[in-house]
Design a protein around this motif. Structure first.
Motif, PDB file in Angstrom:
ATOM      1  N   ALA A 173       0.847  -1.196   0.000  1.00 28.87           N
ATOM      2  CA  ALA A 173       0.000   0.000   0.000  1.00 28.87           C
ATOM      3  C   ALA A 173       0.876   1.236   0.000  1.00 28.87           C
ATOM      4  CB  ALA A 173      -0.915   0.006   1.216  1.00 28.87           C
ATOM      5  N   LEU A 174       0.466   2.268  -0.719  1.00 34.30           N
ATOM      6  CA  LEU A 174       1.279   3.484  -0.839  1.00 34.30           C
ATOM      7  C   LEU A 174       0.432   4.711  -0.510  1.00 34.30           C
ATOM      8  CD1 LEU A 174       3.075   2.533  -4.116  1.00 34.30           C
ATOM      9  CD2 LEU A 174       4.162   2.854  -1.924  1.00 34.30           C
ATOM     10  N   LEU A 175       0.973   5.620   0.287  1.00 37.40           N
ATOM     11  CA  LEU A 175       0.280   6.831   0.701  1.00 37.40           C
ATOM     12  C   LEU A 175       1.071   8.040   0.234  1.00 37.40           C
ATOM     13  CD1 LEU A 175      -0.589   5.898   4.383  1.00 37.40           C
ATOM     14  CD2 LEU A 175      -2.139   5.905   2.437  1.00 37.40           C
TER      15      LEU A 175
ATOM     16  N   PHE B 146       5.216   9.699  -5.734  1.00 35.61           N
ATOM     17  CA  PHE B 146       4.640   9.790  -7.069  1.00 35.61           C
ATOM     18  C   PHE B 146       3.938   8.513  -7.505  1.00 35.61           C
ATOM     19  CE2 PHE B 146       8.904   8.088  -7.788  1.00 35.61           C
ATOM     20  CZ  PHE B 146       8.721   7.131  -8.778  1.00 35.61           C
ATOM     21  N   TRP B 147       3.971   7.464  -6.661  1.00 38.55           N
ATOM     22  CA  TRP B 147       3.283   6.211  -7.021  1.00 38.55           C
ATOM     23  C   TRP B 147       2.965   5.451  -5.746  1.00 38.55           C
ATOM     24  CZ3 TRP B 147       4.114   1.097  -6.050  1.00 38.55           C
ATOM     25  CH2 TRP B 147       3.396   0.159  -6.829  1.00 38.55           C
ATOM     26  N   SER B 148       1.837   4.679  -5.788  1.00 43.24           N
ATOM     27  CA  SER B 148       1.490   3.859  -4.615  1.00 43.24           C
ATOM     28  C   SER B 148       0.586   2.698  -5.030  1.00 43.24           C
ATOM     29  CB  SER B 148       0.777   4.709  -3.557  1.00 43.24           C
ATOM     30  OG  SER B 148      -0.501   5.101  -4.036  1.00 43.24           O
ATOM     31  N   ASP B 149       0.585   1.676  -4.175  1.00 44.76           N
ATOM     32  CA  ASP B 149      -0.410   0.601  -4.252  1.00 44.76           C
ATOM     33  C   ASP B 149      -0.820   0.255  -2.827  1.00 44.76           C
ATOM     34  OD1 ASP B 149      -2.091  -1.466  -4.798  1.00 44.76           O
ATOM     35  OD2 ASP B 149      -0.695  -2.527  -6.127  1.00 44.76           O
ATOM     36  N   THR B 150      -2.067   0.579  -2.502  1.00 43.98           N
ATOM     37  CA  THR B 150      -2.615   0.298  -1.159  1.00 43.98           C
ATOM     38  C   THR B 150      -3.351  -1.029  -1.103  1.00 43.98           C
ATOM     39  OG1 THR B 150      -4.662   1.463  -1.677  1.00 43.98           O
ATOM     40  CG2 THR B 150      -2.859   2.775  -0.739  1.00 43.98           C
TER      41      THR B 150
ATOM     42  N   GLY C 176      -8.571   2.719  -6.818  1.00 38.90           N
ATOM     43  CA  GLY C 176      -7.401   3.600  -6.869  1.00 38.90           C
ATOM     44  C   GLY C 176      -6.092   2.924  -6.549  1.00 38.90           C
ATOM     45  N   ALA C 177      -6.030   1.632  -6.657  1.00 35.15           N
ATOM     46  CA  ALA C 177      -4.792   0.927  -6.351  1.00 35.15           C
ATOM     47  C   ALA C 177      -4.514  -0.097  -7.460  1.00 35.15           C
ATOM     48  CB  ALA C 177      -4.886   0.236  -4.995  1.00 35.15           C
ATOM     49  N   PRO C 178      -3.331  -0.042  -8.093  1.00 31.99           N
ATOM     50  CA  PRO C 178      -2.276   0.963  -7.845  1.00 31.99           C
ATOM     51  C   PRO C 178      -2.647   2.329  -8.420  1.00 31.99           C
ATOM     52  CG  PRO C 178      -1.659  -0.425  -9.682  1.00 31.99           C
ATOM     53  CD  PRO C 178      -2.939  -1.011  -9.134  1.00 31.99           C
ATOM     54  N   SER C 179      -1.863   3.363  -8.064  1.00 32.50           N
ATOM     55  CA  SER C 179      -2.203   4.724  -8.523  1.00 32.50           C
ATOM     56  C   SER C 179      -2.041   4.852 -10.033  1.00 32.50           C
ATOM     57  CB  SER C 179      -1.331   5.755  -7.807  1.00 32.50           C
ATOM     58  OG  SER C 179       0.049   5.489  -8.040  1.00 32.50           O
ATOM     59  N   THR C 180      -1.056   4.157 -10.611  1.00 34.01           N
ATOM     60  CA  THR C 180      -0.900   4.083 -12.068  1.00 34.01           C
ATOM     61  C   THR C 180      -0.408   2.687 -12.408  1.00 34.01           C
ATOM     62  OG1 THR C 180       1.400   4.856 -11.990  1.00 34.01           O
ATOM     63  CG2 THR C 180      -0.307   6.532 -12.296  1.00 34.01           C
ATOM     64  N   GLY C 181      -0.621   2.279 -13.649  1.00 42.78           N
ATOM     65  CA  GLY C 181      -0.148   0.986 -14.112  1.00 42.78           C
ATOM     66  C   GLY C 181      -1.028  -0.162 -13.633  1.00 42.78           C
ATOM     67  N   VAL C 182      -0.500  -1.364 -13.790  1.00 48.33           N
ATOM     68  CA  VAL C 182      -1.268  -2.583 -13.489  1.00 48.33           C
ATOM     69  C   VAL C 182      -0.425  -3.491 -12.609  1.00 48.33           C
ATOM     70  CG1 VAL C 182      -2.392  -4.623 -14.465  1.00 48.33           C
ATOM     71  CG2 VAL C 182      -2.508  -2.420 -15.681  1.00 48.33           C
ATOM     72  N   ARG C 183      -1.050  -4.071 -11.613  1.00 47.23           N
ATOM     73  CA  ARG C 183      -0.423  -5.078 -10.760  1.00 47.23           C
ATOM     74  C   ARG C 183      -0.596  -6.445 -11.418  1.00 47.23           C
ATOM     75  NH1 ARG C 183      -4.095  -5.572  -7.002  1.00 47.23           N
ATOM     76  NH2 ARG C 183      -3.663  -3.528  -6.087  1.00 47.23           N
ATOM     77  N   SER C 184       0.475  -7.219 -11.556  1.00 49.08           N
ATOM     78  CA  SER C 184       0.375  -8.540 -12.170  1.00 49.08           C
ATOM     79  C   SER C 184       0.975  -9.590 -11.234  1.00 49.08           C
ATOM     80  CB  SER C 184       1.091  -8.562 -13.525  1.00 49.08           C
ATOM     81  OG  SER C 184       2.473  -8.289 -13.365  1.00 49.08           O
ATOM     82  N   TYR C 185       0.552 -10.851 -11.465  1.00 50.55           N
ATOM     83  CA  TYR C 185       0.947 -11.944 -10.569  1.00 50.55           C
ATOM     84  C   TYR C 185       1.619 -13.040 -11.383  1.00 50.55           C
ATOM     85  CZ  TYR C 185      -2.631  -9.527  -7.856  1.00 50.55           C
ATOM     86  OH  TYR C 185      -3.386  -8.580  -7.216  1.00 50.55           O
TER      87      TYR C 185
ATOM     88  N   ASP D  76       1.896  -4.457   2.637  1.00 53.17           N
ATOM     89  CA  ASP D  76       0.858  -3.448   2.435  1.00 53.17           C
ATOM     90  C   ASP D  76       1.522  -2.095   2.144  1.00 53.17           C
ATOM     91  OD1 ASP D  76      -1.631  -2.314   2.265  1.00 53.17           O
ATOM     92  OD2 ASP D  76      -1.964  -2.167   4.423  1.00 53.17           O
ATOM     93  N   ASN D  77       0.736  -1.223   1.517  1.00 51.52           N
ATOM     94  CA  ASN D  77       1.085   0.195   1.344  1.00 51.52           C
ATOM     95  C   ASN D  77       2.487   0.382   0.740  1.00 51.52           C
ATOM     96  OD1 ASN D  77       0.652   2.921   1.403  1.00 51.52           O
ATOM     97  ND2 ASN D  77       1.151   3.179   3.564  1.00 51.52           N
ATOM     98  N   PHE D  78       2.684  -0.121  -0.507  1.00 47.60           N
ATOM     99  CA  PHE D  78       3.929   0.118  -1.234  1.00 47.60           C
ATOM    100  C   PHE D  78       3.897   1.527  -1.825  1.00 47.60           C
ATOM    101  CE2 PHE D  78       5.854  -4.247  -2.485  1.00 47.60           C
ATOM    102  CZ  PHE D  78       5.917  -4.585  -1.135  1.00 47.60           C
ATOM    103  N   ARG D  79       5.004   2.268  -1.693  1.00 45.51           N
ATOM    104  CA  ARG D  79       5.065   3.647  -2.181  1.00 45.51           C
ATOM    105  C   ARG D  79       6.427   3.928  -2.820  1.00 45.51           C
ATOM    106  NH1 ARG D  79       4.481   5.403   3.560  1.00 45.51           N
ATOM    107  NH2 ARG D  79       4.890   3.170   3.751  1.00 45.51           N
ATOM    108  N   LEU D  80       6.410   4.764  -3.850  1.00 49.63           N
ATOM    109  CA  LEU D  80       7.644   5.230  -4.498  1.00 49.63           C
ATOM    110  C   LEU D  80       7.748   6.739  -4.357  1.00 49.63           C
ATOM    111  CD1 LEU D  80       7.628   3.141  -7.797  1.00 49.63           C
ATOM    112  CD2 LEU D  80       9.096   2.786  -5.804  1.00 49.63           C
ATOM    113  N   PHE D  81       8.986   7.226  -4.157  1.00 50.24           N
ATOM    114  CA  PHE D  81       9.229   8.642  -3.937  1.00 50.24           C
ATOM    115  C   PHE D  81      10.342   9.130  -4.866  1.00 50.24           C
ATOM    116  CE2 PHE D  81       7.526   6.844  -0.104  1.00 50.24           C
ATOM    117  CZ  PHE D  81       6.658   7.793   0.404  1.00 50.24           C
ATOM    118  N   GLU D  82      10.299  10.428  -5.167  1.00 51.21           N
ATOM    119  CA  GLU D  82      11.382  11.088  -5.885  1.00 51.21           C
ATOM    120  C   GLU D  82      11.842  12.286  -5.078  1.00 51.21           C
ATOM    121  OE1 GLU D  82      10.420  13.344  -9.404  1.00 51.21           O
ATOM    122  OE2 GLU D  82       8.280  13.349  -8.876  1.00 51.21           O
TER     123      GLU D  82
END
Length: 642
Positions: A10-12, A26-30, A35-44, A237-243
């Motif tokens: 999860a990302l906040l 700039f990116w998250s997956d909660t 709204g998760a992930p914030s952009t793109g697609v989660r794949s397994y 949970d709550n993966f987030r990316l920062f710049e």
């Protein structure tokens, strides 16, 4: 068989500081439904699955309440859902070793173009009851591999298709040969694939890692291995990316090195961790009005303090200019302090008004009142027929240094407008005084309009002359007299030597006489008209008319040869000559027709004298007459009888 492996992402949105620069999410997956992930697609790597109710083996995004945890409950997660895994090798068929126990959740093609200072944050949890497979575990996998089948939980990343890099990893802290030991899943920090840091528990804890490097596309994944029974439960949970987002640049305007028409500028810009564009504002007032790119024009984020330079060209000598360094990045714009400079000065010079103006010359000059920023190495005047002459036009050097100067310029055209400027040259080049103009005096030829009398002569003889006085003022050349018809007339300045034209004097003020006469070769004509034109460079061109003149024909004389015969005899062959040709002519080029001689006498004519006359010729410039002796040129004598 292992129990419960729970994984949560999860990302906040947040900001935190790294050094002097802020970190911006700039990116998250909660892992929530919206709204998760914030952009793109989660794949397994395998489709999500779960077995039992509550779940006893699973690889799935879920709420913690649906999990059959062995000893307690998850806490500290964000929102309502997490990602969890346990006993993965059972797969969707709930059959031990039916699939690989090592599986991944991946996020591809996250845009990182232009981003720097990347980092990751995420929440991680696992049970801490022991029983994790360590590095000594050699259980046979479904693939038949005999390599250690260690349990682990890791965060990994990949930039622009490069190798996968493991940034955060948790391994068993011991290396037992069985799954029943009391080891726990701990942060691995030394690279030996054995946990040595903080232990994961059911309480979610946040871990972070820097992602060195830059690029265009970032892929990340959660990578885990759990295939034993009983206690092996993991969750994220709550993966987030920062710049890194820097502050507005710090800008210092530096010094300058001006010349006459250019200047070198300097400054220092600190990008403050954001890619920064560097320029200089400049202009003749503190409103600037112009801008020039600095070198370098772009400073990469994180470079720090960078010396910049700028180059200004096409400046005006002796002029004050203002400038400042400027830095612009994604955070803001910073202007350095204003600085000014004055370009080096050219010499200062004035132009004198022209004096002593004649038809072909004038006195020109000026005054160098100041040398400027270097010594005057040449001074003088320039002039032309068009405004604002330069040293590329006619140049008349006149010394060096400051002070007054003048010179007589000759070879000018009369009645002509000239533009003139004084100049002075120092190391910066020539500078010019204000423009002056002057007009040269006119060149004038004076003569009467008509010669005094017409001319008469006979073909073959030059006529007596008629003459007229001529004069000129301010002439650059002599006066040339040319008749309108050189076939009829010739001219002279002394009534001795005649030709098709004559020049009187050489230049300046001139006076003299022009003589004109009919040429000896002028054809016979009772009404010859013509004129004489006077010319001199740059002067007027008077035309003097010649009154009607005439050329009379010359006389050709038939002269027969004396002949005789006896009464009753036939008339002998008659012969003779023609005389009186002029201008070296002959019967062949002066006449037409066939020459012959005739008589009225016959064989039966009585004794006495008879005429023999010439005939058969005509001539344009001659009158043909009979010689006096032709009247008795034939003598008939009596015939003797016996």
């Amino acid at each position: 068989m292992k129990k419960n492996f729970t994984l949560i992402f999860a990302l906040l949105l947040c900001f935190f500081s790294i050094g002097a620069s802020a970190q911006s999410q700039f990116w998250s997956d909660t892992f929530e439904d919206a709204g998760a992930p914030s952009t793109g697609v989660r794949s397994y790597s395998i489709p999500e699955f779960s077995n039992g109710s509550p779940f006893a083996s699973y690889f799935i995004r879920t709420t913690p309440a649906q999990l059959a945890l062995q000893n307690g409950a998850y806490s500290g997660f964000q929102g309502t859902k997490i990602f969890a895994a346990e006993d993965i090798d059972k797969g969707p068929t709930n059959s031990n070793n039916s699939i690989a126990a090592n599986q991944q959740v991946t996020w591809n093609n996250i845009n990182i173009a232009g981003k720097t200072g990347l980092s990751f944050k995420g929440l991680f949890a696992a049970d801490n009851l022991g029983g994790w497979q360590g590095s000594a575990w050699n259980s046979q996998s479904v693939s038949g591999s005999t390599t250690p089948q260690q349990d682990f939980l890791a965060f990994e990343y990949q930039i622009d298709g490069g190798p996968w890099v493991r940034a955060i990893a948790f391994y068993a802290n011991l290396a037992p040969s069985n799954a029943g030991s009391a080891n726990t899943l701990q942060l691995e920090t030394t690279g030996d694939l054995q946990g040595d840091g903080a232990s994961l528990t059911y309480a979610f804890a946040e871990y972070s890692a820097d992602i060195p490097g830059t690029g265009t596309t970032l892929n990340i994944r959660m990578n885990c291995h759990t295939n034993g029974g009983l206690t092996q439960e993991v969750a994220v949970d709550n993966f987030r990316l920062f710049e890194t987002v820097g502050s507005a640049p710090t800008v210092t305007t530096g010094g300058n090195t001006p010349s006459y028409t250019s200047a070198a500028l300097s400054g220092v810009i600190n990008d403050n961790s954001a890619t920064t564009t560097a320029t200089f504002d400049w202009g003749p007032t503190n409103a600037y009005g112009s801008s020039v790119n600095a070198t370098p024009s772009s400073i990469t984020a994180g470079t720090g303090s960078t010396a910049i330079t700028g180059s200004l060209t096409s400046l005006t000598p002796g002029t004050t200019y203002y400038y400042r360094a400027k830095g612009v990045n994604g955070v803001g714009t910073t202007n350095g302090l204003q600085v000014s400079f004055t370009t080096l000065s050219l010499a200062t010079v004035t132009t004198d008004a022209a004096t002593s103006i004649t038809t072909t010359s004038a006195v020109l000059g000026g005054n160098v009142t100041a040398a400027g920023s270097s010594a005057v190495t040449e001074r003088g005047i320039v002039y032309s027929l068009t405004p604002n002459p330069t040293v590329a036009n006619t140049k008349v050097p006149n010394g060096t240094g400051t002070g007054t100067f003048s010179a007589t310029v000759s070879g000018l055209a009369s009645t002509t407008l000239y533009y003139v400027r004084a100049y002075a040259t120092n190391d910066g080049g020539p500078n010019y005084g204000p423009q002056q103009t002057f007009t040269t005096a006119s060149s004038t030829i004076t003569a009467g309009s008509t010669f005094p009398a017409g001319l008469t002569t006979t073909y073959g003889v030059a006529s007596a002359s008629t003459s007229i006085s001529v004069s000129g003022t301010g002439l650059s050349a002599g006066i040339t007299a040319t008749p309108s018809s050189t076939a009829n007339f010739e001219v002279s300045a002394d009534d001795i030597t005649y030709g098709p034209n004559v020049t009187i004097g050489t230049s300046g003020n001139i006076s003299g006489t022009v003589y004109v006469r009919l040429k000896a070769t002028a054809p016979a004509n009772a009404a010859i008209t013509g004129s004489v034109t006077l010319t001199s460079t740059g002067a007027n061109t008077p035309v003097i008319n010649i009154p009607t003149s005439s050329v009379a024909k010359a006389v050709l004389t038939y002269t027969s040869d004396a002949k005789s015969k006896i009464y009753g005899a036939v008339v002998p062959a008659l012969t003779g000559t023609v005389s009186g040709f002029v201008n070296s002519q002959t019967i062949g080029d002066a006449t037409t027709g066939t020459l012959s001689f005739t008589t009225t006498a016959t064989a039966s004519s009585s004794v006495g004298s008879f005429a023999i006359n010439g005939t058969g010729l005509t001539a344009a410039n001659y009158t043909l007459v009979q010689a006096a002796g032709n009247a008795t040129a034939l003598t008939i004598t009596a015939k003797t009888l016996t």
